[in-house]
Design a protein around this motif. Structure first.
Motif, PDB file in Angstrom:
ATOM      1  N   THR B  50       3.719  79.936 -15.704  1.00  0.00           N
ATOM      2  CA  THR B  50       3.533  78.927 -16.754  1.00  0.00           C
ATOM      3  C   THR B  50       2.963  79.557 -18.015  1.00  0.00           C
ATOM      4  O   THR B  50       3.482  79.353 -19.123  1.00  0.00           O
ATOM      5  N   ILE B  53       5.518  81.710 -19.797  1.00  0.00           N
ATOM      6  CA  ILE B  53       6.557  80.991 -20.540  1.00  0.00           C
ATOM      7  C   ILE B  53       6.004  80.461 -21.855  1.00  0.00           C
ATOM      8  O   ILE B  53       6.653  80.540 -22.902  1.00  0.00           O
ATOM      9  N   ILE B  54       4.763  79.956 -21.829  1.00  0.00           N
ATOM     10  CA  ILE B  54       4.186  79.442 -23.076  1.00  0.00           C
ATOM     11  C   ILE B  54       3.980  80.591 -24.068  1.00  0.00           C
ATOM     12  O   ILE B  54       4.303  80.477 -25.257  1.00  0.00           O
ATOM     13  N   ALA B  57       7.184  81.518 -25.601  1.00  0.00           N
ATOM     14  CA  ALA B  57       7.630  80.571 -26.626  1.00  0.00           C
ATOM     15  C   ALA B  57       6.967  80.880 -27.959  1.00  0.00           C
ATOM     16  O   ALA B  57       7.596  80.762 -29.018  1.00  0.00           O
ATOM     17  N   PHE B  58       5.694  81.310 -27.921  1.00  0.00           N
ATOM     18  CA  PHE B  58       5.016  81.665 -29.168  1.00  0.00           C
ATOM     19  C   PHE B  58       5.679  82.860 -29.827  1.00  0.00           C
ATOM     20  O   PHE B  58       5.902  82.885 -31.032  1.00  0.00           O
ATOM     21  N   ALA B  61       8.947  82.118 -31.407  1.00  0.00           N
ATOM     22  CA  ALA B  61       8.866  81.409 -32.681  1.00  0.00           C
ATOM     23  C   ALA B  61       9.013  82.365 -33.855  1.00  0.00           C
ATOM     24  O   ALA B  61       9.614  82.018 -34.871  1.00  0.00           O
ATOM     25  N   ILE B  64      12.480  82.985 -34.441  1.00  0.00           N
ATOM     26  CA  ILE B  64      13.106  81.760 -34.937  1.00  0.00           C
ATOM     27  C   ILE B  64      12.852  81.596 -36.435  1.00  0.00           C
ATOM     28  O   ILE B  64      13.727  81.143 -37.171  1.00  0.00           O
ATOM     29  N   TYR B  65      11.661  82.003 -36.901  1.00  0.00           N
ATOM     30  CA  TYR B  65      11.407  81.943 -38.343  1.00  0.00           C
ATOM     31  C   TYR B  65      12.427  82.805 -39.083  1.00  0.00           C
ATOM     32  O   TYR B  65      12.982  82.403 -40.110  1.00  0.00           O
ATOM     33  N   LEU B  67      15.365  83.579 -38.001  1.00  0.00           N
ATOM     34  CA  LEU B  67      16.668  82.918 -37.874  1.00  0.00           C
ATOM     35  C   LEU B  67      16.825  81.824 -38.927  1.00  0.00           C
ATOM     36  O   LEU B  67      17.889  81.685 -39.544  1.00  0.00           O
ATOM     37  N   LEU B  68      15.733  81.062 -39.159  1.00  0.00           N
ATOM     38  CA  LEU B  68      15.782  79.995 -40.170  1.00  0.00           C
ATOM     39  C   LEU B  68      16.073  80.563 -41.539  1.00  0.00           C
ATOM     40  O   LEU B  68      16.922  80.054 -42.279  1.00  0.00           O
ATOM     41  N   PHE B  71      19.639  81.483 -41.827  1.00  0.00           N
ATOM     42  CA  PHE B  71      20.511  80.336 -42.076  1.00  0.00           C
ATOM     43  C   PHE B  71      20.415  79.875 -43.531  1.00  0.00           C
ATOM     44  O   PHE B  71      21.422  79.553 -44.160  1.00  0.00           O
ATOM     45  N   LEU B  72      19.167  79.859 -44.051  1.00  0.00           N
ATOM     46  CA  LEU B  72      18.987  79.452 -45.451  1.00  0.00           C
ATOM     47  C   LEU B  72      19.759  80.371 -46.375  1.00  0.00           C
ATOM     48  O   LEU B  72      20.408  79.927 -47.327  1.00  0.00           O
ATOM     49  N   LEU B  75      23.519  79.793 -46.306  1.00  0.00           N
ATOM     50  CA  LEU B  75      23.978  78.624 -47.054  1.00  0.00           C
ATOM     51  C   LEU B  75      24.119  78.928 -48.537  1.00  0.00           C
ATOM     52  O   LEU B  75      24.842  78.252 -49.259  1.00  0.00           O
TER      53      LEU B  75
END
Lengths: 223, 77
Positions: B50, B53-54, B57-58, B61, B64-65, B67-68, B71-72, B75
């Protein structure tokens, strides 16, 4: 980020597909939970068992982080956040999601996750004031008074990172599925969507865990 | 394809590549340590999983920043 199409307006407020999906999810959760707990009995039936299992598991999970008393007190907020985010994340897997007007997974837009993060933020401040009164403000000046700007920034960055983490994960996963669909349309997207189920669950857990940790740190005794 | 698009495409590739390196190393270390802990104390495996996994996930993130941002940038192409 692309702007969602406005379906109709209520008193000048624009209603997009995300909002209507949110309404549907709220109605779904409400109806299902009410139906499942309508005839509560000492010997639980099939559905009551499921709900009891979920609620008890969540309560034990939060108790491990913030103590039994605090977990009981803030359980309604945390459990609602968890269930809503979980169903929202998983709603993107249903067929036609994103292709029909009025059906878009809510957590794949920054506005919704930002709103959820703001709820968590204000709940944290509220919990701090409720448990400690104005003594809560003291923690902004610890350990020295010069640390105030840093503490303030730390507090304000939390909703930003909460919302960006949830939005980025769900939106990113959807985009990856969309790209895979155009490269290898038959098998690969299904695998990614299976991962998406796992990610959706983990992100819901992470969001509520962080909210619980923030609340418990705001209400903890000064040290 | 004009020059701006070319530079943006390059930037997107670089953003994704660089944003992946750090979290990948971090996740590798975290997973290795967690497995070590599970092998040493199998009774702690559930709790370790547990927490792992947490923590994952951190770290995820951070990618993922990136990745965002990618994507920006896409565009704007």
């Amino acid at each position: 980020m692309e702007t969602a199409k406005v379906l109709f307006t209520i008193f000048g407020l624009e209603v997009t597909g995300h909002v209507t999906t949110m309404w549907a999810i709220m109605a779904f959760l409400f109806v299902v939970l009410v139906l499942m707990t309508r005839k509560m009995d000492k010997v639980p039936g099939r559905f009551q068992c499921l709900i009891e299992y979920t609620v008890e598991g969540l309560l034990n999970f939060f108790s491990g982080m913030m103590g039994k008393k605090m977990a009981r007190r803030y359980f309604p907020l945390l459990c609602t956040l968890f269930l809503f985010i979980l169903v929202s994340n998983w709603s993107g897997i249903l067929p036609l999601a994103g292709h029909v007007e009025g059906f878009r997974p809510p957590t794949s837009t920054l506005s919704v996750t930002a709103a959820l993060a703001l709820v968590a933020f204000f709940a944290t401040q509220f919990a701090g004031f409720r448990e400690k009164g104005f003594g809560y403000l003291k923690h902004f000046f610890q350990p020295f008074i010069f640390m105030f700007p840093l503490n303030l920034i730390e507090e304000l960055v939390r909703p930003l990172s909460l919302s960006l983490r949830l939005y980025g994960n769900i939106f990113g996963e959807e985009m990856v599925v969309a790209v895979l669909l155009s490269i290898a349309p038959y098998f690969a997207p299904a695998l990614m969507q299976m991962l998406g189920i796992l990610f959706g669950f983990i992100q819901a857990v992470v969001f509520t865990t962080l909210t619980a940790i923030y609340i418990s740190s705001a209400t903890a005794d000064a040290h | 394809m004009n020059m701006t698009s070319a530079i943006i495409a390059l930037a997107v590739a670089l953003v994704m590549g660089i944003a992946t390196i750090g979290p990948a190393l971090g996740q590798g270390t975290a997973a290795a340590k967690a497995m070590e802990g599970m092998a040493r104390q199998p009774e702690m495996a559930g709790e370790l999983r547990t927490t792992l996994i947490i923590a994952m996930a951190f770290m995820e993130a951070l990618t993922i920043y990136g990745l965002l941002i990618a994507f920006l940038l896409l565009l704007k192409m």
